[in-house]
Every structure is written in structure tokens, then in C-alpha cells.
Design an enzyme around this catalytic site. Structure first.
Site, short mmCIF file in Angstrom:
data_model
loop_
_atom_site.label_atom_id
_atom_site.label_comp_id
_atom_site.label_asym_id
_atom_site.label_seq_id
_atom_site.Cartn_x
_atom_site.Cartn_y
_atom_site.Cartn_z
N LEU A 54 29.84 83.88 55.52
CA LEU A 54 31.18 83.42 55.90
C LEU A 54 31.07 82.53 57.13
O LEU A 54 30.41 82.90 58.10
CB LEU A 54 32.09 84.61 56.23
CG LEU A 54 32.43 85.60 55.11
CD1 LEU A 54 33.12 86.83 55.68
CD2 LEU A 54 33.33 84.94 54.06
N HIS A 55 31.70 81.35 57.06
CA HIS A 55 31.73 80.51 58.25
C HIS A 55 32.96 79.59 58.32
O HIS A 55 33.19 78.95 59.33
CB HIS A 55 30.47 79.64 58.32
CG HIS A 55 30.46 78.51 57.33
ND1 HIS A 55 30.11 78.68 56.02
CD2 HIS A 55 30.76 77.19 57.48
CE1 HIS A 55 30.20 77.52 55.39
NE2 HIS A 55 30.59 76.60 56.25
N ARG A 56 33.77 79.55 57.27
CA ARG A 56 34.94 78.67 57.26
C ARG A 56 35.98 79.13 58.29
O ARG A 56 36.19 80.33 58.50
CB ARG A 56 35.59 78.65 55.87
CG ARG A 56 34.70 78.14 54.76
CD ARG A 56 34.59 76.65 54.76
NE ARG A 56 33.66 76.21 53.72
CZ ARG A 56 33.28 74.96 53.55
NH1 ARG A 56 33.75 74.01 54.33
NH2 ARG A 56 32.42 74.63 52.60
#
Length: 362
Positions: free
Chosen positions: A205-207
Site C-alpha cells: 500500500l502506498h497510494r
């Protein structure tokens, strides 16, 4: 001799430029200069990728690191202009949709150089995504467009780009995957966490929408944890995500998610290839899992890579109930059959180099 500049700044860029550099090193009439903007500055996010991908270190490093997206973009613009203004290069090659891509594209056209965009034409139709803004702005001033799919070409034509400047060459990220998958390395975490091939989930996850609010982020982690039962989930934590997690109790609360540092490319390939399923908000991982036919659940409302859903192994989870339902499908062995999209065959870099030679008559 054709002089070109290749720009890279973030982890996915390195994977995409590697096959191109391998081809250009064998070309007598094309000379390239690799510029690293420094957008990803953590050693695990960039330095080891040059070793894993077997490519030379950058010729020039702008040293831009950290800060807000706009601060980062402005500093890349200033730094790249200082480099490019004295360059004799005919063209600049940018890849993907990160801040470095857009920032260096603007400088390129301000200084009257040709702009070549690899992975052009991708559209999520969600302008809240920083990457979507970067794609639109970059393609609005690009001279030559190299696309991963026919859908991307159609997107460009709808925006007024003439067909003679659009070249469907396939997916250069898959070139790297095909070249390196045989060298994938089993990470030490398999022993540390007693992992078995095919019996764990991989999470990334990085958005902004998913990680910049601690409550949203921890809700996603709780949903994953509750849905996978007794299985383990491996979560290589992006540096920006790790900062958000520091102030929470989630590390102690959740026992079946293993929070680890980012991995080298070859180790991450092994994790993807052998996962029961991958849960992600990444663009590139949707593509890599499609090629490897590993079930992929993308926690986003849209995707700029629709072929990974229509042909590949990917499905969108637009909310937490859908995420839980899709994990249940994986657990029950009900995932769809996947195929590999057209021209995802390991030859994209070869087609790109040949087309560049045609364009510039070299």
C-alpha cells in the site's frame, strides 16, 4: 550519433528502464545518459535495484529527496533544467507516471528537446490520483508515445494525438520480469516467519487515498487480517506508509500481518510469484501478477490498466466489503482464469529501440 537522455526517479522507473539500457548498450549509433532525480532516496527503494537489474549506475544524480509532491516537483524541474540546458541530446525519454516523469517532461519541452514517453496513454479517469495528473500533463506535450496496450493508444487518439505518433510496443516492465524471474531470490523472511510457498498473502500500500489517513490505513489492515484467518500476510512497508503507522497500535493489535522493510527487486519477485494472492494499490504489481497469473486484488476505485482485469488475474476492490469478498474467493479457490495480454512477451525494449532508430534515421 544520436544522443538521448533517460530519466528515472522512483522504484518502478528502474524496472522499466533496465531492458531499454540493456538494448542501448549494444547500439553503436545511440548514446544514452541516465539521469536519476532521486525521487526515491531510500537505499532499499533504489540503490540495490541497479545491482538486481544489472544496469550501470546513473551518469548524473539530481539528489532531490523528500518534501511534498509540489516541492519535490519544483526542485526536480530546477535541477533537471540545470543539467539539460547544456546538453546536446536530441531527445529525452521518460517512463511511467511519477513526479519525475512530469517534471522532466516540462523542462524537456521548455528547452525544445524531443520528448519520448514510454508507457504513454494510461488513464484511470480519476484526477484525484497524482499519477493521473502526471500522465495527462506528460502526454499533452509528448512527441512520441510508446504504449503497453491498444487501450492506451485509443485513449491518446481520443485526446487528439495522431496515430502516426503512437507506437504499440508492449509492456517493458514485463521485459524485466521475464529476464529476471529465473534469478528470483527467496528472502530470509521465509525462515523468520515460517512461510510456505502458496500459503501466504502479499500486501503493498502506498497510494495517498489509502495511507495518508491513519484510520483508513488501519481499517484496511484490519479487514485483511480478519479475512485471511490463520494464514500469514507479508507487508513490505513503504517509507511514507511506515511514518503513518508509527502513531498507531496496529503493530501490537494484528498478529497475522508481518510488517517488513521494502525488499530488493529479486526478492520481491519471489514473494509475488509464490503468494497465494497479492493485495495492492500499485500499478506495476497489477501487471506483474497478471503475467505470473497470481490472483491480484487491487484496493482502488479505478485502474489505468484495464487489461489486467479483462484479460489478467486482477480484480478491483472498491471498498472493504468487496475486499473481504474477493479474499474469500481466493480462499475458496474460485479465482478466474488469467491470460497474458498482447505483446507482453519480453520484446518491448527491442521494439522501442527499433522505432527510435526509424524516427531519427540512425
Amino acid at each position: 550519433m544520436l544522443e538521448i537522455i533517460i530519466v528515472a526517479g522512483a522504484r518502478p522507473n528502474f524496472v522499466k528502464i533496465a531492458p531499454l539500457i540493456h538494448k542501448l548498450l549494444r547500439e553503436e549509433n545511440i548514446n544514452y545518459t541516465l539521469v536519476h532525480t532521486g525521487q526515491h532516496y531510500d537505499p532499499l527503494m533504489n540503490d540495490v535495484f541497479f545491482e538486481d537489474l544489472s544496469i550501470p549506475q546513473p551518469n548524473y544524480h539530481l539528489g532531490i529527496a523528500g518534501g511534498s509532491q509540489n516541492k519535490q516537483t519544483s526542485e526536480i524541474i530546477i535541477g533537471f533544467e540545470e543539467f539539460l540546458k547544456d546538453s546536446a541530446a536530441k531527445a529525452v525519454v521518460v517512463v511511467g507516471d511519477v513526479n519525475s516523469t512530469m517534471a522532466c517532461s516540462i523542462v524537456t519541452k521548455k528547452l525544445h528537446k524531443d520528448l519520448i514517453h514510454i508507457e504513454a496513454g494510461l488513464r484511470s479517469l480519476d484526477r484525484k490520483m497524482p499519477e493521473e495528473i502526471n500522465r495527462i500533463l506528460t502526454d499533452s506535450i509528448t512527441d512520441y508515445f510508446f504504449t503497453t496496450s491498444r487501450d492506451a493508444g485509443y485513449n491518446l487518439q481520443k485526446e487528439g494525438i495522431t496515430e502516426d505518433r503512437i507506437f504499440f510496443v508492449g509492456n517493458i516492465m514485463i521485459d524485466s520480469l521475464i529476464q529476471k524471474i529465473q534469478f528470483a531470490q527467496k528472502p530470509d523472511i521465509f525462515r523468520t516467519y515460517s512461510l510456505e510457498d502458496g500459503d501466504y498473502y502479499l500486501l503493498t500500500l502506498h497510494r495517498t487515498d489509502n495511507v495518508d489517513d491513519a484510520d483508513v490505513l488501519t481499517d484496511i489492515l484490519r479487514a485483511v487480517s480478519a479475512s485471511i484467518g490463520n494464514r500469514k500476510c507479508v507487508f513490505p512497508v513503504h517509507p511514507r506508509t511506515e511514518k503513518m503507522l508509527r502513531g498507531t497500535a496496529i503493530y501490537k493489535e494484528i498478529q497475522n500481518i508481518e510488517f517488513i522493510e521494502p525488499l530488493r527487486y529479486l526478492e520481491f519477485l519471489y514473494l509475488q510469484k509464490n503468494a497465494k494472492a497479492v493485495i495492492t494499490d500499485s500499478g506495476g504489481i497489477q501487471e506483474e501478477t497478471t503475467y505470473m497469473k497470481v490472483p491480484c486484488i487491487t484496493y482502488r476505485t479505478t485502474t489505468e490498466r484495464p487489461e489486467t482485469i479483462s484479460v489478467g488475474s486482477n480484480e478491483l476492490a472498491t471498498d472493504l466489503p468487496t475486499l473481504k469478498n474477493l479474499i474469500s474467493k481466493v480462499e475458496q479457490g474460485e479465482w478466474k482464469t488469467s491470460e497474458v495480454p498482447a505483446l507482453w512477451d519480453g520484446q518491448a525494449a527491442e521494439r522501442i529501440v527499433q522505432k527510435i532508430k526509424e524516427i531519427y534515421s540512425v
